[in-house]
Design a protein around this motif. Structure first.
Motif, PDB file in Angstrom:
ATOM      1  N   UNK A 152       0.824  -1.214   0.000  1.00  0.00           N
ATOM      2  CA  UNK A 152       0.000   0.000   0.000  1.00  0.00           C
ATOM      3  C   UNK A 152       0.853   1.257   0.000  1.00  0.00           C
ATOM      4  N   UNK A 153       2.009   1.166  -0.647  1.00  0.00           N
ATOM      5  CA  UNK A 153       2.938   2.296  -0.697  1.00  0.00           C
ATOM      6  C   UNK A 153       3.175   2.687  -2.156  1.00  0.00           C
ATOM      7  N   UNK A 154       2.209   3.349  -2.802  1.00  0.00           N
ATOM      8  CA  UNK A 154       2.488   3.808  -4.166  1.00  0.00           C
ATOM      9  C   UNK A 154       3.748   4.666  -4.181  1.00  0.00           C
ATOM     10  N   UNK A 209       0.314  10.265 -10.309  1.00  0.00           N
ATOM     11  CA  UNK A 209       0.711   9.028  -9.650  1.00  0.00           C
ATOM     12  C   UNK A 209       0.067   8.838  -8.287  1.00  0.00           C
ATOM     13  N   UNK A 210      -0.310   9.932  -7.626  1.00  0.00           N
ATOM     14  CA  UNK A 210      -0.829   9.881  -6.255  1.00  0.00           C
ATOM     15  C   UNK A 210       0.132   9.104  -5.355  1.00  0.00           C
ATOM     16  N   UNK A 211       1.413   9.233  -5.622  1.00  0.00           N
ATOM     17  CA  UNK A 211       2.426   8.458  -4.902  1.00  0.00           C
ATOM     18  C   UNK A 211       2.550   8.931  -3.459  1.00  0.00           C
ATOM     19  N   UNK A 212       2.678   7.979  -2.549  1.00  0.00           N
ATOM     20  CA  UNK A 212       2.972   8.303  -1.158  1.00  0.00           C
ATOM     21  C   UNK A 212       4.459   8.531  -0.940  1.00  0.00           C
ATOM     22  N   UNK A 213       5.296   7.881  -1.745  1.00  0.00           N
ATOM     23  CA  UNK A 213       6.740   8.006  -1.615  1.00  0.00           C
ATOM     24  C   UNK A 213       7.330   8.289  -2.988  1.00  0.00           C
ATOM     25  N   UNK A 214       8.217   9.276  -3.061  1.00  0.00           N
ATOM     26  CA  UNK A 214       8.906   9.588  -4.306  1.00  0.00           C
ATOM     27  C   UNK A 214      10.406   9.640  -4.050  1.00  0.00           C
ATOM     28  N   UNK A 215      11.144   9.199  -5.035  1.00  0.00           N
ATOM     29  CA  UNK A 215      12.600   9.366  -5.025  1.00  0.00           C
ATOM     30  C   UNK A 215      12.982  10.320  -6.140  1.00  0.00           C
ATOM     31  N   UNK A 216      13.806  11.313  -5.823  1.00  0.00           N
ATOM     32  CA  UNK A 216      14.330  12.244  -6.809  1.00  0.00           C
ATOM     33  C   UNK A 216      15.837  12.077  -6.884  1.00  0.00           C
ATOM     34  N   UNK A 217      16.358  12.101  -8.098  1.00  0.00           N
ATOM     35  CA  UNK A 217      17.804  12.160  -8.247  1.00  0.00           C
ATOM     36  C   UNK A 217      18.140  13.401  -9.061  1.00  0.00           C
ATOM     37  N   UNK A 218      19.372  13.844  -8.944  1.00  0.00           N
ATOM     38  CA  UNK A 218      19.802  15.142  -9.463  1.00  0.00           C
ATOM     39  C   UNK A 218      19.119  16.271  -8.710  1.00  0.00           C
ATOM     40  N   UNK A 219      18.771  15.994  -7.461  1.00  0.00           N
ATOM     41  CA  UNK A 219      18.132  17.012  -6.623  1.00  0.00           C
ATOM     42  C   UNK A 219      19.206  17.856  -5.959  1.00  0.00           C
ATOM     43  N   UNK A 220      20.089  18.373  -6.798  1.00  0.00           N
ATOM     44  CA  UNK A 220      21.226  19.164  -6.297  1.00  0.00           C
ATOM     45  C   UNK A 220      20.728  20.309  -5.443  1.00  0.00           C
ATOM     46  N   UNK A 221      21.564  20.765  -4.543  1.00  0.00           N
ATOM     47  CA  UNK A 221      21.127  21.738  -3.559  1.00  0.00           C
ATOM     48  C   UNK A 221      22.291  22.638  -3.200  1.00  0.00           C
ATOM     49  N   UNK A 222      21.970  23.811  -2.714  1.00  0.00           N
ATOM     50  CA  UNK A 222      22.969  24.749  -2.209  1.00  0.00           C
ATOM     51  C   UNK A 222      22.482  25.295  -0.886  1.00  0.00           C
ATOM     52  N   UNK A 223      23.365  25.419   0.093  1.00  0.00           N
ATOM     53  CA  UNK A 223      22.935  25.983   1.377  1.00  0.00           C
ATOM     54  C   UNK A 223      22.619  27.461   1.288  1.00  0.00           C
ATOM     55  N   UNK A 224      22.974  28.107   0.162  1.00  0.00           N
ATOM     56  CA  UNK A 224      22.726  29.544   0.025  1.00  0.00           C
ATOM     57  C   UNK A 224      21.510  29.768  -0.863  1.00  0.00           C
ATOM     58  N   UNK A 225      20.425  30.347  -0.339  1.00  0.00           N
ATOM     59  CA  UNK A 225      19.154  30.389  -1.050  1.00  0.00           C
ATOM     60  C   UNK A 225      19.176  31.190  -2.335  1.00  0.00           C
ATOM     61  N   UNK A 226      20.162  32.044  -2.551  1.00  0.00           N
ATOM     62  CA  UNK A 226      20.186  32.808  -3.791  1.00  0.00           C
ATOM     63  C   UNK A 226      20.855  32.045  -4.928  1.00  0.00           C
ATOM     64  N   UNK A 233      20.690   7.881  -0.455  1.00  0.00           N
ATOM     65  CA  UNK A 233      19.933   8.239   0.739  1.00  0.00           C
ATOM     66  C   UNK A 233      19.015   7.077   1.078  1.00  0.00           C
ATOM     67  N   UNK A 234      18.802   6.873   2.341  1.00  0.00           N
ATOM     68  CA  UNK A 234      18.022   5.722   2.801  1.00  0.00           C
ATOM     69  C   UNK A 234      17.097   6.183   3.918  1.00  0.00           C
ATOM     70  N   UNK A 235      15.861   5.715   3.886  1.00  0.00           N
ATOM     71  CA  UNK A 235      14.897   6.089   4.909  1.00  0.00           C
ATOM     72  C   UNK A 235      13.956   4.925   5.160  1.00  0.00           C
ATOM     73  N   UNK A 236      13.492   4.800   6.378  1.00  0.00           N
ATOM     74  CA  UNK A 236      12.494   3.798   6.727  1.00  0.00           C
ATOM     75  C   UNK A 236      11.136   4.496   6.739  1.00  0.00           C
ATOM     76  N   UNK A 237      10.251   4.058   5.838  1.00  0.00           N
ATOM     77  CA  UNK A 237       8.924   4.651   5.705  1.00  0.00           C
ATOM     78  C   UNK A 237       7.922   3.725   6.384  1.00  0.00           C
ATOM     79  N   UNK A 238       7.069   4.303   7.225  1.00  0.00           N
ATOM     80  CA  UNK A 238       6.119   3.520   8.002  1.00  0.00           C
ATOM     81  C   UNK A 238       4.848   3.319   7.187  1.00  0.00           C
ATOM     82  N   UNK A 239       4.706   2.130   6.557  1.00  0.00           N
ATOM     83  CA  UNK A 239       3.529   1.805   5.771  1.00  0.00           C
ATOM     84  C   UNK A 239       2.395   1.304   6.641  1.00  0.00           C
TER      85      UNK A 239
END
Length: 223
Positions: free
Chosen positions: A23-25, A47-64, A119-125
Motif C-alpha cells: 500500500x505504498x504507491x 501518480x498519487x504516490x505516497x513516496x517519491x525518489x528524486x535524483x539530481x536534486x542538487x542543492x545549495x545551502x545559500x538560497x540565492x 539516501x536511505x529512509x524507513x517509511x512507516x507503511x
C-alpha cells in the motif's frame, strides 16, 4: 538506452501489483534543474504516490544560488523531504506523505566518498516499515580510468549494503538511476554502447550481482 532501473525486494508471500507495494504507491523522477517543480507536481497529480525518489536534486545551502531545493513548496504539497544534496552536482531525495524514520545519507563503505548519491529512509507503511533506498549510481565514463574504477567500487558497496538490508528480512525498495544497460535489449542500438561504461561487461556483471542477492528488477517484473 534504458539506463535507469528500479529494483524492489519483496518478502516471501508479497507481490508487486500495479506499481505499488505494501500500500505504498511510489515513483522515481530524474531532475535536471529547478524546473523540476512543474514536473514534480504533474507527477504527483497523476501518480498519487505516497513516496517519491528524486535524483539530481542538487542543492545549495545559500538560497540565492540556482539549485536551492524547494523544500517549502514540496512540504506544502503534503510531503516530508529528506535530501542529500550538493551545490552543483548529484543529489538524491526521498519524499513521503507517510512517517519517515532512520535517515541515512551516504552509501556505507568509504568514509572519504563525499558525493551525494545515496539516501536511505524507513517509511512507516500500513502493514510494515519499508526501507526505501534512493540512489544515483556513477556514470563511470570515460572507461577505463578513475571514474570507472569509482563506479565499480560504488556498485560493490551497493551490493554489500543490499545484502545487509536483505539480512534484516524487512521489505526493501531500491529506487533510482543505476546508470547501467543490463542487456542489449535495453538499448535501441546496443552496438553504439559496447565501449561505454554503462554497457561494459563488468558493469553488467555488478548489476546482476546486486539483483541476484534476491531482489526483483521491477523494470522487468512490471513490463
Amino acid at each position: 538506452p534504458c539506463s535507469t532501473s528500479i529494483i524492489y525486494c519483496c518478502t516471501p508471500g508479497e507481490e508487486i501489483v500495479a506499481g505499488s507495494y505494501n500500500n505504498l504507491p511510489k515513483a522515481t523522477m530524474i531532475i535536471s534543474s529547478l524546473r523540476f517543480v512543474v514536473l514534480f507536481f504533474a507527477g504527483v497529480r497523476f501518480s498519487r504516490a505516497n513516496v517519491l525518489h528524486l535524483r539530481n536534486s542538487r542543492d545549495s545551502p545559500r538560497p540565492w544560488k540556482r539549485f536551492t531545493f524547494p523544500r517549502a513548496e514540496i512540504e506544502a504539497a503534503g510531503y516530508s523531504c529528506e535530501v542529500f544534496g550538493q551545490k552543483s552536482w548529484n543529489g538524491v531525495a526521498v519524499l513521503s506523505r507517510l512517517p519517515v524514520e532512520e535517515i541515512r545519507r551516504g552509501l556505507p563503505g568509504d568514509d572519504a566518498d563525499e558525493q551525494a548519491r545515496y539516501i536511505e529512509a524507513v517509511v512507516m507503511g500500513d502493514r510494515h516499515a519499508v526501507t526505501v533506498a534512493g540512489l544515483y549510481l556513477p556514470n563511470g565514463n570515460p572507461a577505463p580510468g578513475p571514474k570507472y574504477d569509482y563506479k565499480l567500487a560504488w556498485m560493490d558497496r551497493l551490493r554489500q549494503r543490499g545484502a545487509e538490508l536483505l539480512a534484516t528480512e524487512q521489505p526493501v525498495m531500491m529506487l533510482g538511476d543505476y546508470n547501467v544497460i543490463p542487456e542489449p535489449r535495453d538499448a535501441a542500438r546496443p552496438e553504439n554502447w559496447v565501449d561505454d561504461a554503462l554497457f561494459l561487461p563488468e558493469s553488467r556483471a555488478a548489476f546482476r550481482a546486486l539483483v541476484n542477492l534476491g531482489l526483483t528488477d521491477a523494470v522487468r517484473a512490471l513490463a
